[in-house]
Enzyme design. Structure first.
Site, PDB file in Angstrom:
ATOM      1  N   ARG A  87       0.825  -1.205   0.000  1.00  0.00           N
ATOM      2  CA  ARG A  87       0.000   0.000   0.000  1.00  0.00           C
ATOM      3  C   ARG A  87       0.862   1.259   0.000  1.00  0.00           C
ATOM      4  NH1 ARG A  87      -3.781   1.993   4.308  1.00  0.00           N
ATOM      5  NH2 ARG A  87      -3.467   0.107   5.494  1.00  0.00           N
ATOM      6  N   TYR A  88       2.065   1.181   0.579  1.00  0.00           N
ATOM      7  CA  TYR A  88       2.994   2.312   0.608  1.00  0.00           C
ATOM      8  C   TYR A  88       4.241   1.910  -0.168  1.00  0.00           C
ATOM      9  CZ  TYR A  88       0.135   3.559   4.679  1.00  0.00           C
ATOM     10  OH  TYR A  88      -0.897   3.849   5.523  1.00  0.00           O
ATOM     11  N   ARG A  91       7.224   0.181   1.992  1.00  0.00           N
ATOM     12  CA  ARG A  91       7.020  -0.893   2.966  1.00  0.00           C
ATOM     13  C   ARG A  91       5.844  -1.780   2.554  1.00  0.00           C
ATOM     14  NH1 ARG A  91       5.473   4.140   4.450  1.00  0.00           N
ATOM     15  NH2 ARG A  91       3.906   4.529   6.053  1.00  0.00           N
ATOM     16  N   CYS A 100      -4.716 -16.810  15.368  1.00  0.00           N
ATOM     17  CA  CYS A 100      -4.254 -16.147  16.597  1.00  0.00           C
ATOM     18  C   CYS A 100      -4.551 -17.070  17.771  1.00  0.00           C
ATOM     19  CB  CYS A 100      -4.990 -14.825  16.816  1.00  0.00           C
ATOM     20  SG  CYS A 100      -4.684 -13.612  15.538  1.00  0.00           S
ATOM     21  N   CYS A 104      -9.271 -11.017  19.202  1.00  0.00           N
ATOM     22  CA  CYS A 104      -9.756  -9.747  19.741  1.00  0.00           C
ATOM     23  C   CYS A 104     -11.091  -9.447  19.073  1.00  0.00           C
ATOM     24  CB  CYS A 104      -8.782  -8.620  19.419  1.00  0.00           C
ATOM     25  SG  CYS A 104      -7.072  -9.038  19.796  1.00  0.00           S
ATOM     26  N   CYS A 107     -10.998  -6.931  16.239  1.00  0.00           N
ATOM     27  CA  CYS A 107     -10.031  -7.169  15.157  1.00  0.00           C
ATOM     28  C   CYS A 107     -10.477  -6.492  13.860  1.00  0.00           C
ATOM     29  CB  CYS A 107      -9.872  -8.663  14.904  1.00  0.00           C
ATOM     30  SG  CYS A 107      -8.657  -9.003  13.607  1.00  0.00           S
ATOM     31  N   ARG A 109      -8.935  -6.903  10.864  1.00  0.00           N
ATOM     32  CA  ARG A 109      -8.653  -7.673   9.649  1.00  0.00           C
ATOM     33  C   ARG A 109      -9.594  -8.877   9.571  1.00  0.00           C
ATOM     34  NH1 ARG A 109      -2.906  -7.670   9.400  1.00  0.00           N
ATOM     35  NH2 ARG A 109      -2.816  -5.847   8.066  1.00  0.00           N
ATOM     36  N   ASP A 270     -11.260   1.088  13.184  1.00  0.00           N
ATOM     37  CA  ASP A 270     -11.591   1.060  11.758  1.00  0.00           C
ATOM     38  C   ASP A 270     -13.080   0.775  11.567  1.00  0.00           C
ATOM     39  OD1 ASP A 270      -9.026   1.561  10.832  1.00  0.00           O
ATOM     40  OD2 ASP A 270      -8.460  -0.543  11.020  1.00  0.00           O
ATOM     41  N   ASP A 307      -6.765   4.811  10.169  1.00  0.00           N
ATOM     42  CA  ASP A 307      -6.443   4.153   8.908  1.00  0.00           C
ATOM     43  C   ASP A 307      -7.679   4.365   8.045  1.00  0.00           C
ATOM     44  OD1 ASP A 307      -4.872   2.785   7.172  1.00  0.00           O
ATOM     45  OD2 ASP A 307      -4.509   1.095   8.512  1.00  0.00           O
ATOM     46  N   LYS A 314      -2.922   5.649   6.420  1.00  0.00           N
ATOM     47  CA  LYS A 314      -3.020   6.155   7.782  1.00  0.00           C
ATOM     48  C   LYS A 314      -2.819   7.659   7.796  1.00  0.00           C
ATOM     49  CE  LYS A 314      -1.144   1.996   9.926  1.00  0.00           C
ATOM     50  NZ  LYS A 314      -0.804   1.260   8.675  1.00  0.00           N
TER      51      LYS A 314
HETATM   52  C1  LIG Z   1       0.041   0.222   8.736  1.00  0.00           C
HETATM   53  C2  LIG Z   1       0.606  -0.338   7.534  1.00  0.00           C
HETATM   54  C3  LIG Z   1       1.947  -0.125   7.222  1.00  0.00           C
HETATM   55  C4  LIG Z   1       2.888   0.653   8.119  1.00  0.00           C
HETATM   56  O1  LIG Z   1       2.543   1.998   8.282  1.00  0.00           O
HETATM   57  P1  LIG Z   1       3.382   2.944   9.268  1.00  0.00           P
HETATM   58  O2  LIG Z   1       2.643   4.240   9.280  1.00  0.00           O
HETATM   59  O3  LIG Z   1       4.754   3.056   8.703  1.00  0.00           O
HETATM   60  O4  LIG Z   1       3.410   2.282  10.610  1.00  0.00           O
HETATM   61  C5  LIG Z   1       2.416  -0.668   6.038  1.00  0.00           C
HETATM   62  N1  LIG Z   1       1.611  -1.376   5.204  1.00  0.00           N
HETATM   63  C6  LIG Z   1       0.309  -1.581   5.472  1.00  0.00           C
HETATM   64  C7  LIG Z   1      -0.521  -2.340   4.500  1.00  0.00           C
HETATM   65  C8  LIG Z   1      -0.244  -1.078   6.652  1.00  0.00           C
HETATM   66  O5  LIG Z   1      -1.528  -1.309   6.941  1.00  0.00           O
HETATM   67  S1  SF4 Z   2      -6.209  -7.750  16.381  1.00  0.00           S
HETATM   68 FE1  SF4 Z   2      -6.854  -9.511  15.082  1.00  0.00          FE
HETATM   69  S2  SF4 Z   2      -4.963 -10.253  14.148  1.00  0.00           S
HETATM   70 FE2  SF4 Z   2      -4.359  -8.932  15.882  1.00  0.00          FE
HETATM   71  S3  SF4 Z   2      -4.110 -10.352  17.620  1.00  0.00           S
HETATM   72 FE3  SF4 Z   2      -6.209  -9.580  17.701  1.00  0.00          FE
HETATM   73  S4  SF4 Z   2      -7.425 -11.100  16.561  1.00  0.00           S
HETATM   74 FE4  SF4 Z   2      -5.280 -11.450  16.032  1.00  0.00          FE
END
Ligand SMILES: *Cc1c(COP(=O)(O)O)cnc(C)c1O
Ligand code: SF4
Length: 346
Positions: A87-88, A91, A100, A104, A107, A109, A270, A307, A314
Site C-alpha cells: 500500500r505504501y 514498505r 491467533c 480480539c 479485530c 482484519r 476502523d 487508517d 493512515k
Molecule cells: C500500517 C501499515 C503499514 C505501516 O505503516 P506505518 O505508518 O509506517 O506504521 C504498512 N503497510 C500496510 C498495509 C499497513 O496497513
Molecule cells: S487484532 Fe486480530 S490479528 Fe491482531 S491479535 Fe487480535 S485477533 Fe489477532
C-alpha cells in the site's frame, strides 16, 4: 498453552451476560478463542471488565452499520498475492497466518483473521520474497496476520530467512499480540532464532490496550526482547469500554515506556463490520487525546491515527485538520498526499 473455544466452557469461569450468550459466529465475526493466561487476568465479578470486553464476544458483533464493511482498508485491492499487501511505496505487509491464540473482538482484519486458511504456503513465501527482492525501494516488511508467533520457531526462522536471503538489508517489524495473550511463548529459544538475523533491525510491534495487560509475565517477555537489543513499539486501539479514558491511557503509555516499549500508535477504530460498539466518536477521541497529551511526556505519547477507509492510508489526526460538517454527521480530513476524505462522526 491452552485456550477456551466455546461459550459453554467460558461459562464455567465467567458468568455470561445475556448479550454474551446471544453471540453467534457469522460472516462479520471472528472465532472465539481466549488463552488461559488472558482469562486469568479478567475479574469474573465485573461484567464490564476492560479485558473481558476485548475477548468475550457479545450479540452486538452480529449487527453492522451501513458504513462498515469487511475490508475497510481495501487491502485486497492493494495485494500482490493473497498474503502480500503493498500500500505504501517503501514498505509491505505480509500476512503470515490467519491464526491467533486469542481473537480480539475488535479485530480490524476480519476479512482474513480466523478464516481457517492457515500459514502462508511455501509458494506464497517464495513469491513474496522474490517480489521484495526485485523491489529495492521496499525498505521494511511487516510480518503480521493473524499472529505469526503461532508458527513454530523453525517456521519463524524459515520465513525470516526467505526474505533476508534476498534482502539482508530489509528491516522487519514482527507484529504479535503474544506478549499480552500468552507471554510464555517468548523464551530464549525464540530470541536466539531472531538474533541470527542481525544484518538489519527487527522491531517488535506489540498490542497492549489496557494497563492491566502489563502483568509480571508480560513484563518479563518485554525484558527478554529489550535485553537482547530488539526495540519494542506498541500499537493500541482506542476502544469504548476498554481505554476511552485519558487517565487509563496515561497509565498504559507510562507503564509501557517504563518497560522500554515506545507507545507508537493509538488507532481510531476502523469501520469494520460488527465493531461499532467499540468505536469512540472522533470528536471524543480528539478530546481524550488532547487530555492524554497533557498527562504524559512526549516519549510516552503515541500518534493518534485513523487508517482511512478505501485504502487511503493512515493519517495522523493531529495534523490532518479534521473539520466537522455542518450537519455534524461527517468529518472531512486531509491525507498527507493532499486527498480530502470523509469519515462518519458517529
Ligand atoms: C500500517 C501499515 C503499514 C505501516 O505503516 P506505518 O505508518 O509506517 O506504521 C504498512 N503497510 C500496510 C498495509 C499497513 O496497513
Ligand atoms: S487484532 Fe486480530 S490479528 Fe491482531 S491479535 Fe487480535 S485477533 Fe489477532
Amino acid at each position: 498453552m491452552s485456550q477456551i473455544h466455546t461459550l459453554e466452557a467460558l461459562q464455567k469461569t465467567l458468568r455470561l451476560t445475556p448479550s454474551e450468550m446471544a453471540w453467534h459466529e457469522d460472516s462479520s465475526t471472528v472465532p472465539l478463542a481466549i488463552t488461559d493466561h488472558f482469562l486469568s487476568l479478567i475479574d469474573p465479578d465485573d461484567p464490564c471488565d476492560p479485558l473481558r470486553a476485548q475477548v468475550v464476544p457479545t450479540a452486538m458483533e452480529n449487527s453492522s452499520r451501513s458504513w462498515e464493511n469487511i475490508d475497510p482498508l481495501a487491502e485486497v485491492a492493494h495485494s500482490i498475492n493473497p498474503r502480500l499487501v503493498h500500500r505504501y511505496a517503501n514498505r509491505v505487509a505480509f500476512l503470515v497466518t490467519d491464526v491467533c491464540p486469542m481473537y480480539c473482538r475488535h479485530c480490524f482484519r476480519r476479512r482474513f483473521t480466523g478464516s481457517l486458511q492457515g500459514p502462508a504456503s511455501e509458494d506464497e513465501i517464495n513469491q513474496s520474497a522474490d517480489y521484495v527482492g526485485e523491489h529495492p525501494e521496499i525498505r521494511e516488511i511487516l510480518l503480521t496476520g493473524g499472529d505469526m508467533l503461532t508458527l513454530s520457531n523453525n517456521a519463524v526462522e524459515h520465513l525470516i530467512g526467505a526474505f533476508r536471503s534476498r534482502r539482508p538489508d530489509l528491516m522487519i517489524r514482527l507484529c504479535t499480540r503474544y506478549l499480552a495473550s500468552d507471554p510464555s511463548r517468548i523464551d530464549c529459544d525464540l530470541i536466539n532464532v531472531l538474533r541470527k538475523f542481525n544484518t538489519a533491525p527487527i522491531f517488535i510491534m506489540t498490542q497492549f490496550n489496557h494497563p492491566r495487560e502489563l502483568c509480571p509475565e508480560s513484563l518479563r517477555a518485554i525484558a527478554l526482547f529489550a535485553d537482547a537489543g530488539f526495540p519494542l513499539f506498541n500499537q493500541s486501539v482506542l476502544l469504548h469500554g476498554v481505554n476511552d479514558d485519558p487517565e487509563v491511557l496515561a497509565k498504559l503509555c507510562e507503564n509501557l515506556l517504563a518497560a522500554r516499549v515506545k507507545p507508537y500508535y493509538l488507532f481510531q477504530g476502523d469501520l469494520v463490520s460488527g465493531t461499532s460498539h467499540f468505536r469512540v466518536p472522533l470528536e471524543r477521541g480528539i478530546d481524550i487525546f488532547r487530555k492524554l497529551s497533557q498527562l504524559v511526556s512526549g516519549l510516552a505519547l503515541p500518534v493518534y491515527a485513523i487508517d482511512l477507509p478505501n485504502g487511503m492510508g493512515k493519517v495522523n489526526i493531529g495534523t490532518s485538520d479534521p473539520v466537522l460538517d455542518e450537519d455534524h454527521s461527517r468529518w472531512t480530513l486531509k491525507t498527507p498526499d493532499g486527498h480530502v476524505v470523509s469519515y462518519p462522526a458517529e
